[in-house]
Write a protein that holds these residues in place. Structure first.
Motif, PDB file in Angstrom:
ATOM      1  N   ARG A 272      21.036  36.057  61.754  1.00  0.00           N
ATOM      2  CA  ARG A 272      21.042  36.729  60.454  1.00  0.00           C
ATOM      3  C   ARG A 272      21.912  37.977  60.583  1.00  0.00           C
ATOM      4  O   ARG A 272      21.637  38.844  61.425  1.00  0.00           O
ATOM      5  CB  ARG A 272      19.626  37.085  60.027  1.00  0.00           C
ATOM      6  CG  ARG A 272      18.702  35.878  59.923  1.00  0.00           C
ATOM      7  CD  ARG A 272      17.293  36.268  59.564  1.00  0.00           C
ATOM      8  NE  ARG A 272      17.220  36.858  58.222  1.00  0.00           N
ATOM      9  CZ  ARG A 272      16.105  37.392  57.699  1.00  0.00           C
ATOM     10  NH1 ARG A 272      14.982  37.403  58.428  1.00  0.00           N
ATOM     11  NH2 ARG A 272      16.123  37.889  56.484  1.00  0.00           N
ATOM     12  N   PRO A 273      22.979  38.114  59.794  1.00  0.00           N
ATOM     13  CA  PRO A 273      23.920  39.222  59.980  1.00  0.00           C
ATOM     14  C   PRO A 273      23.329  40.565  59.548  1.00  0.00           C
ATOM     15  O   PRO A 273      22.682  40.673  58.495  1.00  0.00           O
ATOM     16  CB  PRO A 273      25.101  38.841  59.073  1.00  0.00           C
ATOM     17  CG  PRO A 273      24.921  37.392  58.764  1.00  0.00           C
ATOM     18  CD  PRO A 273      23.457  37.148  58.783  1.00  0.00           C
ATOM     19  N   GLY A 274      23.552  41.583  60.354  1.00  0.00           N
ATOM     20  CA  GLY A 274      23.176  42.952  60.024  1.00  0.00           C
ATOM     21  C   GLY A 274      24.355  43.868  60.249  1.00  0.00           C
ATOM     22  O   GLY A 274      25.286  43.537  60.992  1.00  0.00           O
ATOM     23  N   ILE A 275      24.325  45.064  59.631  1.00  0.00           N
ATOM     24  CA  ILE A 275      25.472  45.965  59.712  1.00  0.00           C
ATOM     25  C   ILE A 275      25.033  47.408  59.569  1.00  0.00           C
ATOM     26  O   ILE A 275      24.038  47.719  58.910  1.00  0.00           O
ATOM     27  CB  ILE A 275      26.526  45.595  58.634  1.00  0.00           C
ATOM     28  CG1 ILE A 275      27.889  46.207  58.954  1.00  0.00           C
ATOM     29  CG2 ILE A 275      26.044  45.966  57.233  1.00  0.00           C
ATOM     30  CD1 ILE A 275      29.033  45.592  58.143  1.00  0.00           C
ATOM     31  N   TRP A 276      25.794  48.305  60.179  1.00  0.00           N
ATOM     32  CA  TRP A 276      25.530  49.750  60.219  1.00  0.00           C
ATOM     33  C   TRP A 276      26.548  50.476  59.346  1.00  0.00           C
ATOM     34  O   TRP A 276      27.698  50.052  59.217  1.00  0.00           O
ATOM     35  CB  TRP A 276      25.667  50.219  61.668  1.00  0.00           C
ATOM     36  CG  TRP A 276      25.695  51.705  61.901  1.00  0.00           C
ATOM     37  CD1 TRP A 276      24.641  52.484  62.293  1.00  0.00           C
ATOM     38  CD2 TRP A 276      26.820  52.588  61.817  1.00  0.00           C
ATOM     39  NE1 TRP A 276      25.040  53.797  62.442  1.00  0.00           N
ATOM     40  CE2 TRP A 276      26.380  53.883  62.152  1.00  0.00           C
ATOM     41  CE3 TRP A 276      28.158  52.396  61.484  1.00  0.00           C
ATOM     42  CZ2 TRP A 276      27.237  54.983  62.163  1.00  0.00           C
ATOM     43  CZ3 TRP A 276      29.011  53.503  61.482  1.00  0.00           C
ATOM     44  CH2 TRP A 276      28.546  54.777  61.822  1.00  0.00           C
ATOM     45  N   LEU A 277      26.093  51.599  58.760  1.00  0.00           N
ATOM     46  CA  LEU A 277      27.030  52.519  58.112  1.00  0.00           C
ATOM     47  C   LEU A 277      26.445  53.919  58.094  1.00  0.00           C
ATOM     48  O   LEU A 277      25.224  54.116  58.227  1.00  0.00           O
ATOM     49  CB  LEU A 277      27.380  52.072  56.690  1.00  0.00           C
ATOM     50  CG  LEU A 277      26.393  52.396  55.552  1.00  0.00           C
ATOM     51  CD1 LEU A 277      27.093  52.265  54.206  1.00  0.00           C
ATOM     52  CD2 LEU A 277      25.146  51.517  55.610  1.00  0.00           C
ATOM     53  N   ARG A 278      27.352  54.893  57.901  1.00  0.00           N
ATOM     54  CA  ARG A 278      26.991  56.303  57.743  1.00  0.00           C
ATOM     55  C   ARG A 278      27.360  56.691  56.303  1.00  0.00           C
ATOM     56  O   ARG A 278      28.480  57.121  56.030  1.00  0.00           O
ATOM     57  CB  ARG A 278      27.738  57.148  58.771  1.00  0.00           C
ATOM     58  CG  ARG A 278      27.387  58.629  58.756  1.00  0.00           C
ATOM     59  CD  ARG A 278      28.137  59.361  59.863  1.00  0.00           C
ATOM     60  NE  ARG A 278      27.858  60.805  59.827  1.00  0.00           N
ATOM     61  CZ  ARG A 278      28.319  61.687  60.709  1.00  0.00           C
ATOM     62  NH1 ARG A 278      29.090  61.265  61.710  1.00  0.00           N
ATOM     63  NH2 ARG A 278      28.028  62.978  60.614  1.00  0.00           N
ATOM     64  N   PRO A 279      26.446  56.572  55.355  1.00  0.00           N
ATOM     65  CA  PRO A 279      26.834  56.530  53.942  1.00  0.00           C
ATOM     66  C   PRO A 279      27.385  57.816  53.350  1.00  0.00           C
ATOM     67  O   PRO A 279      28.184  57.763  52.405  1.00  0.00           O
ATOM     68  CB  PRO A 279      25.530  56.126  53.234  1.00  0.00           C
ATOM     69  CG  PRO A 279      24.441  56.469  54.183  1.00  0.00           C
ATOM     70  CD  PRO A 279      25.012  56.292  55.544  1.00  0.00           C
ATOM     71  N   LEU A 280      26.981  58.979  53.868  1.00  0.00           N
ATOM     72  CA  LEU A 280      27.433  60.236  53.256  1.00  0.00           C
ATOM     73  C   LEU A 280      28.690  60.805  53.904  1.00  0.00           C
ATOM     74  O   LEU A 280      29.219  61.822  53.436  1.00  0.00           O
ATOM     75  CB  LEU A 280      26.321  61.287  53.324  1.00  0.00           C
ATOM     76  CG  LEU A 280      25.062  61.002  52.520  1.00  0.00           C
ATOM     77  CD1 LEU A 280      24.038  62.125  52.707  1.00  0.00           C
ATOM     78  CD2 LEU A 280      25.376  60.810  51.041  1.00  0.00           C
ATOM     79  N   PHE A 281      29.184  60.168  54.937  1.00  0.00           N
ATOM     80  CA  PHE A 281      30.309  60.683  55.720  1.00  0.00           C
ATOM     81  C   PHE A 281      31.505  59.771  55.471  1.00  0.00           C
ATOM     82  O   PHE A 281      31.553  58.640  55.950  1.00  0.00           O
ATOM     83  CB  PHE A 281      29.913  60.668  57.191  1.00  0.00           C
ATOM     84  CG  PHE A 281      30.839  61.397  58.119  1.00  0.00           C
ATOM     85  CD1 PHE A 281      31.282  62.679  57.862  1.00  0.00           C
ATOM     86  CD2 PHE A 281      31.233  60.800  59.313  1.00  0.00           C
ATOM     87  CE1 PHE A 281      32.101  63.346  58.748  1.00  0.00           C
ATOM     88  CE2 PHE A 281      32.056  61.462  60.212  1.00  0.00           C
ATOM     89  CZ  PHE A 281      32.491  62.742  59.923  1.00  0.00           C
TER      90      PHE A 281
END
Length: 529
Positions: A272-281
């Motif tokens: 099952r694919p998962g992903i990371w992000l830094r939303p405010l930067f």
């Protein structure tokens, strides 16, 4: 009328405004100051003590409630942390200057008492205890300046209390207190386990390498299991990757040329694919007015950070989250929002989560309210995908994330960091598992830089604990022993099981004796043993 054995009404309440500290005068169940217009009302509300604040004229910083109660002899105390734990959660004796965010427990001859505020509060709350009494501090600032409430009443916090009898364990009491604090915990529908590439790749990865990771993770999962493992792409896929770990989040870099296709191919390989992000930067092309001023923290913090008090920014973040879900990612890990908003890591916050002097664009809402609105928007935008909060405020994220990273980073390079951060947060945040969200004590980073006999124990404890398990398995360190251990760990982690309990947590920051569903097991965490 009493609130446990603490008087229902505090002996003192004071408020800090932009003019200074004001001792409020009591009149029945309310305290106030006619000159400033500040008032604090206390009322019983569904088994809680609700603290309602008004300040129509003055900007308001803090509200301080004080109860008079002597600390029992030889009592020990446990507090929580502002966001992640940093290997420093522990039972201690009386330390008057100790800041205990959100809640605390006191263990004495009489039993275990717990005091806390409900999750989702509109203020940032911490407790302090000294020999003569108990203090609750409610930070209602908007950033680092006083909030301007105008005519609205702010329910800053709802206080709960638990008194457990002497025969009940402190761990059971802590779990029951956490349950009292959160009315609507959010949990995954089934156990979460799988891979995350960070602790062996540290951002140096690619489309093809992620697919190889996915194949290995899928092959390690129980054959035929309906509950398939996740494979989470961590930092490194974004277009600006290099010296910058921010967005924009609308495409991948040259090594990740087609993010929707990658999600499909990960799914085709059984994960099952998962992903990371830094939303405010982000360096996305947005109006400059959406960003915080670069001089926000005395000219020391120049990063391009979005101001989440602006509705346009929250909508922008929500669009980023929805895009990732539309690409096919079933788990969204959002990171760094506490640091990006407050300019501090939790270990450096002490009694204030952010410095004085800076403000959001909207000064009519508290920092807690602004953070909550951001978390709600992310949760709504994620739809059916799971959400992991990392460097998020757990007491505000409860009910808005299925999984919470409850400790600072473990390591694929240094065993002592994994021991300090991982074991500590798994033990001391375990009462929040199932009562707030699923607690993620971070990955087992399986590399040749970390002694395998130690990492194998950490892998086993995570798998047997009943909490989410994520493994960063270096393909170059993937012999028969590692493969067998991964299969065993995934078999344990893929099915629901009772929560592990640290049996020696009263006496150490790094518990080694654990009650598992298979019995009591002792781990040897020292690299010198």
């Amino acid at each position: 009328m009493s609130f446990g054995t603490i008087p229902l009404l505090p002996v003192k309440i004071s408020a800090q405004t932009d003019e200074g500290t004001i001792a409020l005068d009591r009149g029945g169940d309310a305290w106030g100051d006619a000159a400033s217009g500040v008032s604090v009302s206390l009322r019983s509300d569904s088994g809680t003590l609700a603290v309602e604040v008004r300040s129509p004229k003055a900007g308001l910083r803090f509200v301080h409630l004080r109860w008079a109660e002597a600390s029992p002899e030889q009592a020990r105390y446990l507090g929580d942390h502002w966001e992640r734990g940093y290997g420093d959660l522990e039972w201690r004796g009386l330390v008057p200057e100790r800041v205990m965010p959100w809640y605390f427990l006191r263990l004495s001859e009489a039993g275990t008492r717990g005091l806390g505020v409900k999750t989702g509060a509109s203020s940032i709350a911490h407790w302090q205890v000294d020999a003569e009494g108990i203090s609750l501090w409610l930070d209602v600032r908007s950033g680092g300046v006083p909030v301007k409430l105008g005519q609205r009443a702010l329910v800053a916090a709802k206080i709960v209390q638990l008194d457990a009898p002497k025969g009940e364990s402190a761990f059971s009491a802590a779990t029951r207190l956490c349950k009292l604090m959160c009315d609507r915990p959010l949990m995954p529908a089934e156990p979460v386990y799988g891979g995350n590439n960070w602790y062996y790749a540290y951002g140096n990865s690619s489309h093809d390498e992620i697919l190889k990771d996915a194949e290995f993770v899928a092959s390690s999962a129980p054959a035929g299991a309906k509950n398939r493992p996740f494979m989470v792409i961590d930092d490194g896929w974004q277009i600006e990757h290099g010296s910058f770990n921010g967005g924009p989040w609308d495409r991948g870099n040259a090594r990740f040329p087609d993010m929707p296709r990658l999600a499909r191919e990960m799914a085709d390989r059984g994960t099952r694919p998962g992903i990371w992000l830094r939303p405010l930067f982000t360096r996305a092309d947005v109006p400059e007015a959406w960003r915080f001023p670069k001089e926000r923290f005395n000219n020391l913090f120049h990063d391009p950070i979005l101001d989440p008090s602006r509705p346009e920014v929250v909508a922008h973040v929500a669009a980023d989250i929805k895009r990732l879900v539309d690409w096919g990612y079933e788990l969204i890990k959002h990171d760094f929002t506490t640091y990006d908003i407050c300019g501090l890591w939790g270990m450096n916050m002490r009694h204030r989560i952010t410095a004085d002097g800076w403000s959001f664009a909207d000064q009519t809402r508290t920092t807690a309210e602004i953070i909550l609105d951001l978390y709600r928007a992310i949760r709504e935008a994620a739809g059916s995908a799971l959400v992991i909060g990392c460097n998020t405020v757990g007491h505000l994220a409860a009910g808005l994330v299925e999984i919470q990273r409850t400790g600072d980073d473990t390591s694929g390079r240094e065993w002592e960091r994994t021991r300090k951060m991982g074991v500590n947060t798994l033990a001391f945040r375990m009462p929040q598992h199932g009562t707030f969200f699923a607690v993620d004590a971070d990955c087992a980073g399986l590399t040749d830089k970390v002694p395998w006999h130690l990492n194998r124990q950490w892998l086993h404890l995570l798998a047997a604990s009943g909490t989410p398990l994520f493994v960063s398995a270096d393909p170059k360190f993937n012999g028969p022993d590692q493969q067998a251990a991964m299969r065993e760990a995934f078999a344990l982690a893929s099915v629901a099981r009772p929560h592990a309990e640290p049996l020696d947590w009263l006496d150490t920051t790094c518990p080694s004796s654990w009650k598992l569903d298979s019995g009591v097991k002792t781990y040897r965490w020292s690299a010198h043993a």
